[in-house]
Scaffold this active site. Structure first.
Site, mmCIF file in Angstrom:
data_model
loop_
_atom_site.group_PDB
_atom_site.id
_atom_site.type_symbol
_atom_site.label_atom_id
_atom_site.label_comp_id
_atom_site.label_asym_id
_atom_site.label_seq_id
_atom_site.Cartn_x
_atom_site.Cartn_y
_atom_site.Cartn_z
ATOM 1 N N GLU A 102 -3.778 -5.479 -2.127
ATOM 2 C CA GLU A 102 -2.332 -5.802 -1.575
ATOM 3 C C GLU A 102 -2.487 -6.249 -0.232
ATOM 4 O OE1 GLU A 102 -0.119 -2.683 -3.008
ATOM 5 O OE2 GLU A 102 -0.177 -1.428 -1.232
ATOM 6 N N GLY A 103 -1.204 -6.600 0.411
ATOM 7 C CA GLY A 103 -1.176 -6.914 1.717
ATOM 8 C C GLY A 103 -1.942 -7.942 2.426
ATOM 9 N N ILE A 104 -2.377 -7.712 3.737
ATOM 10 C CA ILE A 104 -3.361 -8.809 4.282
ATOM 11 C C ILE A 104 -4.635 -8.846 3.506
ATOM 12 C CG2 ILE A 104 -4.433 -9.380 6.579
ATOM 13 C CD1 ILE A 104 -2.254 -7.339 7.702
ATOM 14 N N GLY A 105 -5.257 -7.881 3.120
ATOM 15 C CA GLY A 105 -6.590 -7.940 2.272
ATOM 16 C C GLY A 105 -6.523 -8.958 1.106
ATOM 17 N N ARG A 127 -6.977 2.315 -6.000
ATOM 18 C CA ARG A 127 -6.646 2.121 -7.134
ATOM 19 C C ARG A 127 -7.052 1.138 -8.148
ATOM 20 N NH1 ARG A 127 -0.910 1.219 -5.556
ATOM 21 N NH2 ARG A 127 -2.018 0.304 -3.896
ATOM 22 N N ASP A 153 -12.539 5.213 -2.769
ATOM 23 C CA ASP A 153 -11.930 5.827 -1.401
ATOM 24 C C ASP A 153 -12.656 5.854 -0.201
ATOM 25 O OD1 ASP A 153 -10.436 6.934 0.541
ATOM 26 O OD2 ASP A 153 -9.488 8.485 -0.976
ATOM 27 N N LEU A 154 -12.314 4.845 0.801
ATOM 28 C CA LEU A 154 -13.214 4.517 2.302
ATOM 29 C C LEU A 154 -13.007 5.777 2.929
ATOM 30 C CD1 LEU A 154 -11.964 0.986 2.517
ATOM 31 C CD2 LEU A 154 -14.188 1.738 1.951
ATOM 32 N N TYR A 169 -4.212 6.695 15.051
ATOM 33 C CA TYR A 169 -4.435 5.177 14.682
ATOM 34 C C TYR A 169 -4.895 4.168 15.834
ATOM 35 C CZ TYR A 169 -2.789 0.763 12.807
ATOM 36 O OH TYR A 169 -2.790 -0.465 12.364
#
Ligand SMILES: NC(=O)c1ccc[n+]([C@@H]2O[C@H](COP(=O)([O-])OP(=O)(O)OC[C@H]3O[C@@H](n4cnc5c(N)ncnc54)[C@H](OP(=O)(O)O)[C@@H]3O)[C@@H](O)[C@H]2O)c1
Length: 270
Positions: A18-21, A41, A66-67, A156
């Site tokens: 989802e999102g930008i990816g 997921r 999971d990265l 972050y």
């Protein structure tokens, strides 16, 4: 520019459901590039991969991983089953908003693993193979938060500064090997991750929140031309003012105050 002709047939996107990816995935698929999508997921990945196959007739595989976990790179290499990515997009990031001391050191380290360590391993492995083949592209997502100290986003922001400097350095080192590297420095973008962080109202002078597809399209336009770029004209103007006009102390204060207002934090909170 035809990305398939320039770089090759397969893109690996870390943080792709989802999102930008997901916008990168759609744009690359629309040029006939096959995809390997990575996210945690499985169900959204499976659905999205099927959707891309149906709409664009490309190969679309996925690896649920999971990265933040040690061994993520090995799982991805195993999941690729010999497939060699020609384009790597590292998009996933973990962002914990709040005072530095309010988060456990373990959370900070998890952020460092998703945003830096796993990315570093993937860039070294897949980028290294592109350099050997003398062809490929690496896109690393970063943020305006990484341009100066950013109170309430301290770790972050620090990881995002790392990402930009790494991308710019590799842009220089790898240009002779025909491998393009770019840091995409995004401002606020209306992704599910951003929306679920529930930001409050920004001031009237705040740059417009961009759509994820605008960010991905702008990045692909700049790929091969620059080591890094800032998404959107208003973000570029705001960043110019913050970096080139204001004294550092004022820029850091504005950034902390703005984030504090957006996320209802105040300097007294610990
Ligand atoms: N959105 C903004 O306002 C904004 C602003 C500046 C910079 N950026 C940067 O742009 C990039 C993308 O942001 P975004 O808002 O699109 O991100 P996002 O919504 O938080 O996540 C995007 C994708 O990453 C996957 N993901 C997240 N954590 C993961 C993990 N530990 N392992 C594997 N996959 C993971 C998610 O799927 P799963 O949840 O299934 O894992 C999802 O597919 C980030 O690098 C961010 O720092 C965003």
């Amino acid at each position: 520019m035809n990305l398939k002709e320039k770089y090759g047939t397969t893109a690996l996107i870390a943080g792709a459901s989802e999102g930008i990816g997901a916008s990168f995935a759609e744009l690359l698929a629309s040029q006939g590039i096959g995809l390997v999508l990575v996210a945690r997921r499985r169900e959204p990945l499976q659905k999205f991969a099927g959707n891309l196959k149906d709409r664009f007739g490309v190969n679309a595989d996925y690896i649920a991983c999971d990265l933040s976990e040690e061994g993520a790179l090995d799982r991805i290499i195993e999941g690729l089953a010999g497939k060699e990515p020609d384009i790597l997009v590292y998009n996933a990031a973990l962002s914990k908003i709040g005072p530095f001391l309010a988060n456990d050191p373990a959370e900070h380290l998890k952020m460092a693993r998703v945003n830096m360590t796993t990315m570093l391993g993937m860039v070294h492995h897949f980028g290294g193979r592109m350099v050997q083949r003398r062809r490929g592209a690496v896109i690393l997502m970063t943020s305006l938060a990484g341009f100066q100290g950013s109170g309430y986003l301290s770790v972050y922001a620090a990881t995002k500064a790392f990402v930009r400097i790494l991308a710019e350095s590799l842009w220089y080192e790898w240009k002779g090997s025909n491998v393009d590297v770019i840091a995409c420095c995004a401002g606020a973008t209306s992704t599910p991750g951003y929306i679920s962080s529930k930001p409050g109202k920004a001031g009237i002078f705040a740059p417009r929140v961009l759509a994820p597809e605008e960010v991905a399209a702008e990045c692909l336009k700049h790929l091969g031309k620059k080591p890094s770029f800032i998404t959107g004209r208003a973000n570029r103007m705001a960043s110019f003012f913050m970096q080139k006009v204001l004294p550092r102390k004022m820029a850091v204060t504005i950034m902390g105050d703005t984030t504090g207002k957006l996320y209802r934090q105040s300097p007294g909170e610990r």
